[in-house]
Write a protein that holds these residues in place. Structure first.
Motif, mmCIF file in Angstrom:
data_model
loop_
_atom_site.group_PDB
_atom_site.id
_atom_site.type_symbol
_atom_site.label_atom_id
_atom_site.label_comp_id
_atom_site.label_asym_id
_atom_site.label_seq_id
_atom_site.Cartn_x
_atom_site.Cartn_y
_atom_site.Cartn_z
ATOM 1 N N ASP A 92 0.833 -1.202 0.000
ATOM 2 C CA ASP A 92 0.000 0.000 0.000
ATOM 3 C C ASP A 92 0.872 1.258 0.000
ATOM 4 O O ASP A 92 0.557 2.256 -0.656
ATOM 5 C CB ASP A 92 -0.899 0.026 1.241
ATOM 6 C CG ASP A 92 -2.022 -1.003 1.169
ATOM 7 O OD1 ASP A 92 -2.056 -1.770 0.193
ATOM 8 O OD2 ASP A 92 -2.835 -1.052 2.101
ATOM 9 N N TRP A 123 0.891 3.190 6.650
ATOM 10 C CA TRP A 123 -0.496 2.857 6.317
ATOM 11 C C TRP A 123 -1.352 4.084 6.604
ATOM 12 O O TRP A 123 -0.985 4.944 7.413
ATOM 13 C CB TRP A 123 -1.005 1.720 7.203
ATOM 14 C CG TRP A 123 -0.743 0.336 6.726
ATOM 15 C CD1 TRP A 123 -0.634 -0.103 5.444
ATOM 16 C CD2 TRP A 123 -0.587 -0.828 7.562
ATOM 17 N NE1 TRP A 123 -0.407 -1.447 5.419
ATOM 18 C CE2 TRP A 123 -0.375 -1.927 6.706
ATOM 19 C CE3 TRP A 123 -0.595 -1.041 8.943
ATOM 20 C CZ2 TRP A 123 -0.188 -3.218 7.178
ATOM 21 C CZ3 TRP A 123 -0.412 -2.321 9.420
ATOM 22 C CH2 TRP A 123 -0.210 -3.406 8.549
ATOM 23 N N HIS A 164 -6.097 4.161 -2.577
ATOM 24 C CA HIS A 164 -5.556 4.485 -1.268
ATOM 25 C C HIS A 164 -5.727 5.998 -1.169
ATOM 26 O O HIS A 164 -5.213 6.729 -2.016
ATOM 27 C CB HIS A 164 -4.093 4.087 -1.160
ATOM 28 C CG HIS A 164 -3.863 2.622 -1.373
ATOM 29 N ND1 HIS A 164 -4.339 1.671 -0.499
ATOM 30 C CD2 HIS A 164 -3.236 1.940 -2.361
ATOM 31 C CE1 HIS A 164 -4.007 0.475 -0.936
ATOM 32 N NE2 HIS A 164 -3.341 0.604 -2.059
#
Length: 560
Positions: free
Chosen positions: A130, A228, A148
């Motif tokens: 990610d 993240w 994302h």
């Protein structure tokens, strides 16, 4: 007999009815979890991750557990959170004071220092697939996408820009992101600790206990250096929950005591709405709750309601029309319908009942003969990532066919839902209780694939110079299961209701929204990072119950 009557008087009839429903639901979840077998990884087949047959013994166990939970729940409510008489109820009797800044700063620094060794050991921070997606967009190698959240990507881009401006590398840019995130989470946890201390007036020893809770486990430390979106999003949820509780519990007096309340509320709403796709749902539901209170003659909620509503609308416009006009690729539709998609896939994979029209539609999404090989009950990724998957087919007729297949196969739909969400509501699923792969499930490349990062100008290092440090500073650790926290938060709402402080439960809306989103659209049966906000909020859940007991005094508002 007298004792039984006394206990019954302490639990409102309406509370008892809700507690009965709570007991039935929790008992059903326990029985269901006993039959859900997660014998393999998330990409295992239906033969491995499955539901075992039920028997009549389950019915007897269900009745027994329901009665036991009802009795225990009634005793807890009666003894710890008894219902006051209406005349004695003082719903605004909650002392609200401005949080002291000095302890927050000192605790924030202490927590930051405790997290530094993790950054040094896993320099420049934990970088996942990610993260690579955001890095690729930030460096101009791929077009901007909101898969994302673009807000998160722009935060990464800003850190890289500062590093480049100073003549430093991409590694330094990633490290800068980690340092900033460490600082923000340390501050968030410090605010939470100070909030608990002032609102509950507990003994000062609990300050050190809470510092240990947030500072010592590697579980929280690794989040602070994980690239993240979830850590910063969850920090926003924590601050939002604290602020809303102060607002409703003090009946708006906090707005007079704490001048920074509205600016902090605005920032928390923005962070929540823009840092994860389900964040907009959180703000929308919170805005709805505040609007209801405003219409119910609680004028102190008007400004917060307007603020939350404005941010929700703005976030919808920005992530929708504005991003489209700027050429930002929107989030794939499959991301928001993971569970319904896997329910339909289960029908195709198990030769369930379907009409010819349903069969044609399923074949448009993916060739019918492929479902048997790609369907995995506990994760939808293998389906939506298949090279033959047709995303465009989801735009027309999806819900019509989903409903048609569900009517014909209700049991299969329920089983598919159970298998894909069990981790978020189970209190006794063995794989959840033993789950410790929160970080390694994301496959951090600076641990498992260092060479791939060098192509991005990122060079992971262990700046402590001793690999033995990894044994102490572990990346994976077991922690309190999400399902336990879900049921605890729900029981807390019941306790507030019985104590005639139902309005305080508005502060649980962010929690409820996160759980609801997972129960509707979770892509995987369990991954703690999706609901880590609940783990961050555990001290808050306990504190609102303590506050409910302490608020039986005369209304006071401290300006100190």
């Amino acid at each position: 007999m007298i004792a039984v009557r006394s206990i019954r008087k302490q639990v409102r009839p309406s509370t008892f009815a809700l507690l009965l429903l709570f007991s039935i639901a929790l008992s059903a979840s326990i029985i269901a979890s006993n039959h859900i077998i997660i014998a393999g990884g998330e990409y295992s087949t239906a033969e491995v991750n499955r539901i075992s047959p039920y028997s009549y013994n389950d019915l007897a166990l269900f009745v027994l557990v329901t009665v036991l939970l009802l009795v225990i729940g009634t005793l807890v409510l009666a003894l710890l959170f008894p219902s006051p008489k209406a005349a004695d109820n003082r719903d605004a009797a909650f002392e609200t004071s401005r949080l002291k800044r000095k302890p927050i700063i000192l605790m924030g620094i202490a927590l930051f220092v405790l997290y530094v060794p993790y950054l040094l050991a896993y320099w420049p921070g934990l970088i996942f697939s990610d993260s690579i997606a955001s890095l690729s967009q930030s460096l101009g190698f791929t077009a901007y996408s909101n898969h994302h959240p673009l807000t998160f990507t722009l935060c990464v881009k800003a850190c890289l820009f500062v590093a480049h401006m100073l003549g430093l590398s991409n590694s330094a840019g990633c490290a800068l992101f980690s340092i900033i995130q460490m600082g923000l989470l340390s501050l968030c946890f410090a605010i939470s600790i100070q909030w608990v201390m002032q609102r509950t007036k507990c003994h000062r020893v609990w300050r050190f206990a809470l510092l240990a809770f947030f500072g010592l486990p590697s579980y929280f430390a690794t989040y602070t250096i994980a690239m993240w979106k979830d850590p910063l999003f969850s920090a926003g949820i924590v601050v939002l929950s604290l602020l809303v509780f102060d607002l409703v519990a003090s009946e708006g007096q906090i707005l007079k005591v704490e001048k920074a309340w509205l600016p902090m509320f605005t920032l928390a709403c923005l962070a929540t709405a823009l840092l994860r796709s389900n964040g907009i749902l959180v703000v929308i539901l919170l805005a709805a709750g505040l609007i209801v209170l405003s219409l119910n003659r609680q004028r102190s909620c008007e400004k917060p309601a307007i603020t939350a509503t404005s941010i929700a609308i703005a976030a919808l416009l920005v992530t929708g029309p504005a991003f489209s006009a700027l050429g930002v690729t929107p989030t794939a539709k499959a991301e928001s319908i993971g569970i319904p998609l896997n329910q339909m896939a289960r029908i195709a994979a198990t030769d369930g009942a379907m009409s010819n029209d349903d069969a044609r539609y399923l074949n448009e999404i993916l060739p019918l003969d492929v479902y048997k090989t790609v369907y995995t009950p506990t994760c939808v990724d293998s389906l939506k990532w298949n090279q033959s998957f047709n995303e465009d087919a989801l735009s027309t007729g999806f819900w019509q066919h989903w409903l048609s297949l569900g009517i014909k196969n209700p049991t299969s739909y329920l089983e598919a839902w159970e298998l894909q969400t069990v981790g978020y509501w189970s209190v006794n699923q063995p794989q959840v209780l033993a789950y410790s792969a929160n970080i390694s499930t994301g496959v951090p490349r600076n641990i498992y694939d260092k060479d791939s990062l060098e192509a991005w100008g990122i060079f992971p290092q262990n700046k402590l110079g001793n690999d033995a440090a990894y044994n102490l500073l572990r990346i994976d650790q077991e922690f309190i299961p999400i399902g336990w926290l879900v049921w605890f938060a729900l029981f807390a709402a019941l306790a507030l209701f019985n104590s005639r402080k139902t309005v305080w439960a508005i502060s649980l809306i962010p929690t409820a929204a996160i759980v609801a989103a997972l129960l509707i659209a979770s892509p995987i049966w369990y991954w703690e990072r999706y609901a880590v906000a609940l783990q961050f909020l555990l001290p808050f859940y306990v504190s609102i119950l303590i506050s409910a007991r302490n608020a039986r005094q005369s209304p006071r508002v401290s300006k100190r």
